[in-house]
Design a protein around this motif. Structure first.
Motif, PDB file in Angstrom:
ATOM      1  N   LEU A   1      41.338  22.078  43.737  1.00 42.73           N
ATOM      2  CA  LEU A   1      40.235  22.716  43.005  1.00 42.73           C
ATOM      3  C   LEU A   1      40.621  24.109  42.528  1.00 42.73           C
ATOM      4  CD1 LEU A   1      37.202  21.643  45.221  1.00 42.73           C
ATOM      5  CD2 LEU A   1      37.842  20.738  42.984  1.00 42.73           C
ATOM      6  N   PHE A   2      41.390  24.812  43.335  1.00 39.23           N
ATOM      7  CA  PHE A   2      41.839  26.152  42.960  1.00 39.23           C
ATOM      8  C   PHE A   2      42.796  26.091  41.770  1.00 39.23           C
ATOM      9  CE2 PHE A   2      45.069  29.542  43.445  1.00 39.23           C
ATOM     10  CZ  PHE A   2      44.252  30.652  43.261  1.00 39.23           C
ATOM     11  N   LEU A   3      43.751  25.187  41.815  1.00 46.87           N
ATOM     12  CA  LEU A   3      44.767  25.107  40.761  1.00 46.87           C
ATOM     13  C   LEU A   3      44.200  24.574  39.450  1.00 46.87           C
ATOM     14  CD1 LEU A   3      47.809  23.750  42.818  1.00 46.87           C
ATOM     15  CD2 LEU A   3      47.441  26.093  41.992  1.00 46.87           C
ATOM     16  N   THR A   4      43.236  23.678  39.527  1.00 51.72           N
ATOM     17  CA  THR A   4      42.687  23.075  38.311  1.00 51.72           C
ATOM     18  C   THR A   4      41.413  23.757  37.825  1.00 51.72           C
ATOM     19  OG1 THR A   4      41.431  21.433  39.600  1.00 51.72           O
ATOM     20  CG2 THR A   4      43.669  20.834  38.894  1.00 51.72           C
ATOM     21  N   GLY A   5      40.827  24.610  38.635  1.00 47.84           N
ATOM     22  CA  GLY A   5      39.575  25.268  38.257  1.00 47.84           C
ATOM     23  C   GLY A   5      39.818  26.596  37.548  1.00 47.84           C
ATOM     24  N   LYS A   6      40.260  26.531  36.319  1.00 49.73           N
ATOM     25  CA  LYS A   6      40.647  27.742  35.603  1.00 49.73           C
ATOM     26  C   LYS A   6      39.492  28.734  35.463  1.00 49.73           C
ATOM     27  CE  LYS A   6      42.611  29.362  31.207  1.00 49.73           C
ATOM     28  NZ  LYS A   6      43.134  28.952  29.882  1.00 49.73           N
ATOM     29  N   THR A   7      38.318  28.224  35.085  1.00 48.73           N
ATOM     30  CA  THR A   7      37.166  29.107  34.863  1.00 48.73           C
ATOM     31  C   THR A   7      36.779  29.854  36.130  1.00 48.73           C
ATOM     32  OG1 THR A   7      36.329  27.658  33.105  1.00 48.73           O
ATOM     33  CG2 THR A   7      34.770  29.204  34.099  1.00 48.73           C
ATOM     34  N   THR A   8      36.662  29.115  37.247  1.00 47.82           N
ATOM     35  CA  THR A   8      36.258  29.751  38.500  1.00 47.82           C
ATOM     36  C   THR A   8      37.355  30.670  39.030  1.00 47.82           C
ATOM     37  OG1 THR A   8      36.987  27.741  39.648  1.00 47.82           O
ATOM     38  CG2 THR A   8      34.642  27.950  39.183  1.00 47.82           C
ATOM     39  N   ARG A   9      38.604  30.269  38.835  1.00 45.68           N
ATOM     40  CA  ARG A   9      39.719  31.104  39.311  1.00 45.68           C
ATOM     41  C   ARG A   9      39.764  32.434  38.552  1.00 45.68           C
ATOM     42  NH1 ARG A   9      43.501  27.769  38.284  1.00 45.68           N
ATOM     43  NH2 ARG A   9      44.367  28.807  36.434  1.00 45.68           N
ATOM     44  N   ILE A  10      39.586  32.381  37.229  1.00 45.69           N
ATOM     45  CA  ILE A  10      39.587  33.609  36.427  1.00 45.69           C
ATOM     46  C   ILE A  10      38.413  34.496  36.828  1.00 45.69           C
ATOM     47  CG2 ILE A  10      39.234  34.524  34.102  1.00 45.69           C
ATOM     48  CD1 ILE A  10      40.892  32.201  33.046  1.00 45.69           C
ATOM     49  N   ALA A  11      37.248  33.879  37.041  1.00 41.70           N
ATOM     50  CA  ALA A  11      36.071  34.651  37.452  1.00 41.70           C
ATOM     51  C   ALA A  11      36.319  35.347  38.780  1.00 41.70           C
ATOM     52  CB  ALA A  11      34.857  33.732  37.554  1.00 41.70           C
ATOM     53  N   SER A  12      36.964  34.646  39.703  1.00 43.31           N
ATOM     54  CA  SER A  12      37.291  35.230  41.003  1.00 43.31           C
ATOM     55  C   SER A  12      38.232  36.419  40.849  1.00 43.31           C
ATOM     56  CB  SER A  12      37.930  34.164  41.903  1.00 43.31           C
ATOM     57  OG  SER A  12      38.440  34.728  43.081  1.00 43.31           O
ATOM     58  N   LEU A  13      39.270  36.256  40.043  1.00 47.80           N
ATOM     59  CA  LEU A  13      40.238  37.338  39.831  1.00 47.80           C
ATOM     60  C   LEU A  13      39.579  38.557  39.186  1.00 47.80           C
ATOM     61  CD1 LEU A  13      43.254  35.199  38.581  1.00 47.80           C
ATOM     62  CD2 LEU A  13      43.212  36.584  40.665  1.00 47.80           C
ATOM     63  N   GLN A  14      38.721  38.306  38.194  1.00 47.35           N
ATOM     64  CA  GLN A  14      38.031  39.413  37.521  1.00 47.35           C
ATOM     65  C   GLN A  14      37.107  40.144  38.485  1.00 47.35           C
ATOM     66  OE1 GLN A  14      36.182  37.317  34.247  1.00 47.35           O
ATOM     67  NE2 GLN A  14      37.871  37.783  32.840  1.00 47.35           N
ATOM     68  N   PHE A  15      36.385  39.380  39.290  1.00 47.25           N
ATOM     69  CA  PHE A  15      35.462  39.987  40.248  1.00 47.25           C
ATOM     70  C   PHE A  15      36.205  40.823  41.274  1.00 47.25           C
ATOM     71  CE2 PHE A  15      33.881  39.532  44.599  1.00 47.25           C
ATOM     72  CZ  PHE A  15      32.759  40.346  44.515  1.00 47.25           C
ATOM     73  N   LEU A  16      37.241  40.262  41.876  1.00 44.51           N
ATOM     74  CA  LEU A  16      37.983  40.982  42.918  1.00 44.51           C
ATOM     75  C   LEU A  16      38.671  42.227  42.356  1.00 44.51           C
ATOM     76  CD1 LEU A  16      39.530  37.938  44.812  1.00 44.51           C
ATOM     77  CD2 LEU A  16      37.664  39.414  45.596  1.00 44.51           C
ATOM     78  N   THR A  17      39.125  42.152  41.112  1.00 44.05           N
ATOM     79  CA  THR A  17      39.713  43.329  40.472  1.00 44.05           C
ATOM     80  C   THR A  17      38.669  44.414  40.272  1.00 44.05           C
ATOM     81  OG1 THR A  17      41.411  42.019  39.341  1.00 44.05           O
ATOM     82  CG2 THR A  17      40.874  44.168  38.387  1.00 44.05           C
ATOM     83  N   GLN A  18      37.456  44.004  39.852  1.00 45.22           N
ATOM     84  CA  GLN A  18      36.374  44.971  39.662  1.00 45.22           C
ATOM     85  C   GLN A  18      35.990  45.636  40.978  1.00 45.22           C
ATOM     86  OE1 GLN A  18      35.168  45.963  36.757  1.00 45.22           O
ATOM     87  NE2 GLN A  18      33.848  47.461  37.782  1.00 45.22           N
ATOM     88  N   VAL A  19      35.972  44.860  42.061  1.00 43.24           N
ATOM     89  CA  VAL A  19      35.676  45.431  43.380  1.00 43.24           C
ATOM     90  C   VAL A  19      36.735  46.459  43.762  1.00 43.24           C
ATOM     91  CG1 VAL A  19      35.473  44.954  45.845  1.00 43.24           C
ATOM     92  CG2 VAL A  19      34.413  43.422  44.201  1.00 43.24           C
ATOM     93  N   ASN A  20      37.997  46.121  43.497  1.00 46.77           N
ATOM     94  CA  ASN A  20      39.076  47.077  43.786  1.00 46.77           C
ATOM     95  C   ASN A  20      38.861  48.388  43.055  1.00 46.77           C
ATOM     96  OD1 ASN A  20      40.511  45.449  45.537  1.00 46.77           O
ATOM     97  ND2 ASN A  20      41.911  44.658  43.985  1.00 46.77           N
ATOM     98  N   HIS A  21      38.562  48.301  41.762  1.00 46.45           N
ATOM     99  CA  HIS A  21      38.349  49.509  40.968  1.00 46.45           C
ATOM    100  C   HIS A  21      37.149  50.300  41.478  1.00 46.45           C
ATOM    101  CE1 HIS A  21      40.649  47.547  37.364  1.00 46.45           C
ATOM    102  NE2 HIS A  21      41.440  47.949  38.331  1.00 46.45           N
ATOM    103  N   TYR A  22      36.075  49.583  41.839  1.00 46.26           N
ATOM    104  CA  TYR A  22      34.877  50.257  42.360  1.00 46.26           C
ATOM    105  C   TYR A  22      35.186  50.978  43.667  1.00 46.26           C
ATOM    106  CZ  TYR A  22      30.151  50.993  44.126  1.00 46.26           C
ATOM    107  OH  TYR A  22      29.001  51.562  44.634  1.00 46.26           O
ATOM    108  N   ASN A  23      36.026  50.368  44.485  1.00 49.84           N
ATOM    109  CA  ASN A  23      36.392  50.955  45.780  1.00 49.84           C
ATOM    110  C   ASN A  23      37.534  51.961  45.672  1.00 49.84           C
ATOM    111  OD1 ASN A  23      34.472  49.634  47.385  1.00 49.84           O
ATOM    112  ND2 ASN A  23      35.766  47.816  47.626  1.00 49.84           N
ATOM    113  N   GLY A  24      37.926  52.305  44.440  1.00 44.63           N
ATOM    114  CA  GLY A  24      38.960  53.309  44.234  1.00 44.63           C
ATOM    115  C   GLY A  24      40.370  52.803  44.449  1.00 44.63           C
ATOM    116  N   ILE A  25      40.545  51.478  44.379  1.00 45.34           N
ATOM    117  CA  ILE A  25      41.875  50.881  44.553  1.00 45.34           C
ATOM    118  C   ILE A  25      42.406  50.479  43.179  1.00 45.34           C
ATOM    119  CG2 ILE A  25      43.205  49.029  45.643  1.00 45.34           C
ATOM    120  CD1 ILE A  25      40.948  48.864  47.744  1.00 45.34           C
ATOM    121  N   ASN A  26      43.452  51.112  42.724  1.00 45.44           N
ATOM    122  CA  ASN A  26      43.996  50.840  41.387  1.00 45.44           C
ATOM    123  C   ASN A  26      44.953  49.648  41.463  1.00 45.44           C
ATOM    124  OD1 ASN A  26      44.570  51.086  38.672  1.00 45.44           O
ATOM    125  ND2 ASN A  26      46.139  52.662  38.984  1.00 45.44           N
ATOM    126  N   LYS A  27      44.349  48.458  41.594  1.00 45.71           N
ATOM    127  CA  LYS A  27      45.159  47.259  41.789  1.00 45.71           C
ATOM    128  C   LYS A  27      44.423  46.043  41.222  1.00 45.71           C
ATOM    129  CE  LYS A  27      46.830  44.218  45.488  1.00 45.71           C
ATOM    130  NZ  LYS A  27      46.800  43.973  46.947  1.00 45.71           N
TER     131      LYS A  27
END
Length: 322
Positions: A44-70
């Motif tokens: 499901l992870f490898l074939t679920g492009k939409t959900t995987r991209i959403a997860s990556l975008q969300f986790l990146t936004q959390v990093n930026h909000y928490n002051g983590i430049n990653k």
């Protein structure tokens, strides 16, 4: 470019997946279930492009909000998926009574006890952060109050049917709705007046109508939040609480659940002349609390779609989306 609304995203492997989950759990237990589920989760992870991209975008936004430049990595995203799978096991554990009271830490527990003693109805506004299912199951042993949960997907109803096979004593009433219309408000008003609890999530936009939202800051970016749950809470004219159930680990207790129970108002008031302003305030307060806990527990965020998408451009009609 148009995108589908969260309610129109295909629930992959829904019926069969839940049946396999239940059977494997009964035969193999939680550890054995992971052996069965891991390749399914990886697929499901490898074939679920939409959900995987959403997860990556969300986790990146959390990093930026928490002051983590990653930027979030695929490893981070897969951890996010694993956390979601674990939450399903937690639901089953809760309904089977395998989560002990000693596994729970309550925030403001006296508020719930007072509510129960007064035989007073209330609205609990939750979210897809953490695991509200655990709260619902635990309440069966702590209160005589009937709980009415508003759900917006057929998946939730099917899951509840399976849960009833596990534990026929489940008395939570699921009310499937497509929109928060007058008929639903009247039904819920009667339930609140009888001292019952109404649970609704505040982090999903309307599945039928675009634009019925208030944009509020969420993790440093404006996001659309539905007006419906908060208008409904005002119409029901009863105490309103924010509710979260979050999983933690400590050296002393190991894994445990933190149930956060915050009273927001004795009743919500939305004056006719300043209704939009009042809505903006209450939804902003909710978004602020959601932001606070999401930043602390990002891997327990289970909205696998672009949460910041423009609500006016989202396709709700499946036929139009083809």
């Amino acid at each position: 470019m148009t995108v589908k609304h969260w309610s129109k995203m295909q629930e992959r492997g829904n019926q069969l997946g839940m049946q396999i989950l239940l059977l494997s759990y009964r035969l193999l237990g939680r550890k054995g279930l992971w052996i069965v589920l891991f390749p399914v989760l990886l697929y499901l992870f490898l074939t679920g492009k939409t959900t995987r991209i959403a997860s990556l975008q969300f986790l990146t936004q959390v990093n930026h909000y928490n002051g983590i430049n990653k930027y979030a990595s695929w490893r981070d995203s897969f951890r996010h998926f694993r956390s979601f799978a674990n939450s399903a096991f937690d639901k089953i554990d809760a309904w089977l009574g395998r989560i002990k009271q000693s596994d729970i830490v309550y925030t403001n527990e006296t508020l719930y006890k007072q509510l129960d003693e007064q035989c007073q109805g209330a609205v609990f506004i939750g979210s897809h952060l953490g695991n509200l299912e655990v709260c619902r199951a635990l309440s069966q042993h702590r209160s005589t109050k009937r709980i009415n949960v508003l759900v917006f997907t057929h998946h939730a109803v099917e899951f509840n049917k399976i849960i009833k096979r596990i534990n026929p004593a489940v008395s939570v009433n699921l009310i499937q709705v497509t929109d928060l219309g007058p008929d639903i408000a009247i039904l819920l008003k009667e339930k609140v007046e009888q001292g019952e609890i109404v649970v609704i999530v505040g982090d999903r936009t309307s599945s039928t109508s675009a634009g019925r939202v208030i944009e509020c800051d969420f993790l440093g970016k404006p996001a659309p939040f539905s007006q419906g749950p908060f208008i409904l809470a005002a119409l029901l004219d009863c105490p309103v609480f924010f509710l979260f159930c979050l999983k933690e680990r400590s050296a002393q207790k190991g894994l445990f659940y933190r149930v956060v129970f915050e009273k927001y108002a004795d009743n919500l008031v939305l004056p006719r002349k300043t209704r939009q302003h009042a809505l903006q305030l209450v939804i902003s307060d909710y978004a602020a609390r959601l932001t606070y806990y999401t930043a602390l527990y990002p891997y327990q965020w289970f909205n696998f779609y672009d949460f910041w998408q423009n609500d006016h451009t989202v396709i709700r009609d499946q036929k139009k989306g083809k």
